[in-house]
Enzyme design. Structure first.
Site, PDB file in Angstrom:
ATOM      1  N   LYS A   7      76.429  31.492 -12.394  1.00 46.06           N
ATOM      2  CA  LYS A   7      76.850  30.821 -13.638  1.00 46.06           C
ATOM      3  C   LYS A   7      78.307  31.184 -13.945  1.00 46.06           C
ATOM      4  CE  LYS A   7      72.068  30.920 -15.051  1.00 46.06           C
ATOM      5  NZ  LYS A   7      71.112  30.535 -16.053  1.00 46.06           N
ATOM      6  N   ASN A  39      72.694  31.959  -8.478  1.00 46.27           N
ATOM      7  CA  ASN A  39      73.549  31.142  -9.350  1.00 46.27           C
ATOM      8  C   ASN A  39      74.219  32.106 -10.321  1.00 46.27           C
ATOM      9  OD1 ASN A  39      74.775  29.352 -11.045  1.00 46.27           O
ATOM     10  ND2 ASN A  39      72.882  28.602 -11.999  1.00 46.27           N
ATOM     11  N   GLY A  93      66.412  31.459 -18.027  1.00 44.82           N
ATOM     12  CA  GLY A  93      67.035  32.485 -18.853  1.00 44.82           C
ATOM     13  C   GLY A  93      66.159  32.993 -19.981  1.00 44.82           C
ATOM     14  N   GLU A 128      63.277  23.357 -11.927  1.00 44.55           N
ATOM     15  CA  GLU A 128      63.718  24.322 -12.928  1.00 44.55           C
ATOM     16  C   GLU A 128      63.227  23.906 -14.302  1.00 44.55           C
ATOM     17  OE1 GLU A 128      66.838  26.736 -11.042  1.00 44.55           O
ATOM     18  OE2 GLU A 128      67.744  25.672 -12.701  1.00 44.55           O
TER      19      GLU A 128
HETATM   20  C1  PEP Z   1      69.283  29.205 -13.177  1.00 45.45           C
HETATM   21  O1  PEP Z   1      70.437  29.531 -13.401  1.00 45.45           O
HETATM   22  O2  PEP Z   1      69.053  28.137 -12.626  1.00 45.45           O
HETATM   23  C2  PEP Z   1      68.190  30.100 -13.530  1.00 45.45           C
HETATM   24  C3  PEP Z   1      67.014  29.813 -13.072  1.00 45.45           C
HETATM   25  O3  PEP Z   1      68.488  31.165 -14.313  1.00 45.45           O
HETATM   26  P1  PEP Z   1      67.483  32.416 -14.635  1.00 45.45           P
HETATM   27  O4  PEP Z   1      67.038  32.945 -13.303  1.00 45.45           O
HETATM   28  O5  PEP Z   1      68.356  33.373 -15.376  1.00 45.45           O
HETATM   29  O6  PEP Z   1      66.362  31.869 -15.426  1.00 45.45           O
END
Ligand code: PEP
Length: 260
Positions: free
Chosen positions: A20, A18, A182, A176
């Protein structure tokens, strides 16, 4: 410590990048080249790259004919019309996108998206032959209060109530925990496995056949170190990776952590 399952998985794990709101044409091309070089040969897992909309055409150009799939990070809940700034499922299909992230907490929190809204988007993706990656998870306060299953259960029940349990067949859910995204603080394998089992049981109670055809990923601070433990759990079908997907070396190591 949760004991890793060392048996071979029946289907390959799925690792989703992802990106983002990161990238530009030049950086993307470099990152994809690095991914392709690092992952050439026997792919240890299925790899999906979810990019900002403007780069879908670039992904189609760079990834068509490779083993990597691409997708987006959101869609509109409407087919088409006067919805300024929105992007439809049909538009994603124009760029041969196969996957779309739905209900990521960074969006649902910032734009106050309801579970009903997210459910509509989930079905819209399915209607267009896209594979939705539905994000569910609880806040730290909710975990500390011990209500994480109630929270995740409500997110799933909204789809079940509106569209039936069969809606989950051939889709992905990514657990999640919001406190893990993050933050560098991933859920433990025990915490992830417990929630993954709860998710599968909830879907199975509505439609047992759909539950068997559902894949459940874990997302939240996955890195090359914790990926080994997480991806070796039989309840964890893959990972959704944010920050570490922007660093090719780390992302490739995460993919390689999947059992062959
Ligand atoms: C995400 O964008 O869903 C995510 C899990 O980000 P990270 O790996 O940076 O925690």
């Amino acid at each position: 410590m949760h004991t890793p399952d060392t048996s071979s998985p029946s289907t390959p794990k799925i690792v989703v990048a992802n990106w983002k709101m990161h990238g530009n044409l030049q950086r993307n091309q470099h990152l994809i080249q690095q991914y392709l070089q690092g992952l050439q040969g026997d792919m240890p897992c299925e790899v999906v790259v979810c990019v900002p909309y403007p780069y879908l055409a670039q992904m189609q150009h760079l990834l068509a004919g490779t083993a990597l799939h691409w997708g987006a990070q959101n869609i509109a809940k409407f087919e088409q019309g006067a919805y300024t700034g929105e992007v439809s499922a049909e538009m994603l299909c124009d760029f041969a996108a196969r996957y779309v992230i739905i209900g990521h907490s960074e969006r649902s929190t910032a734009y106050c998206e309801s579970d009903e809204n997210i459910a509509e988007k989930f079905m819209m993706a399915k209607r267009h032959g896209l594979i939705p990656i539905l994000c569910v998870g609880e806040t730290l306060l909710e975990r500390e209060a011990g209500v994480m299953e109630r929270v995740v259960g409500k997110q799933l029940e909204t789809i079940i109530r509106l569209f039936g349990g069969e809606a989950f067949a051939d889709t992905l859910i990514s657990y999640e925990p919001i406190w893990a995204i993050g933050t560098g603080l991933a859920a433990s394998a025990e915490q992830a496995v417990a929630m993954h089992s709860f998710i599968r049981d909830t879907v199975a109670a509505a439609d047992s056949a759909a539950a068997k055809r559902l894949k459940i990923l874990y997302g939240g601070s996955v890195n090359p170190q914790n990926a080994i433990q997480l991806l070796h759990q039989k309840e964890i079908d893959g990972a959704l990776v944010g920050r570490c997907s922007l660093d090719a070396e780390q992302f490739i190591k995460i993919c390689q952590a999947a059992p062959c």
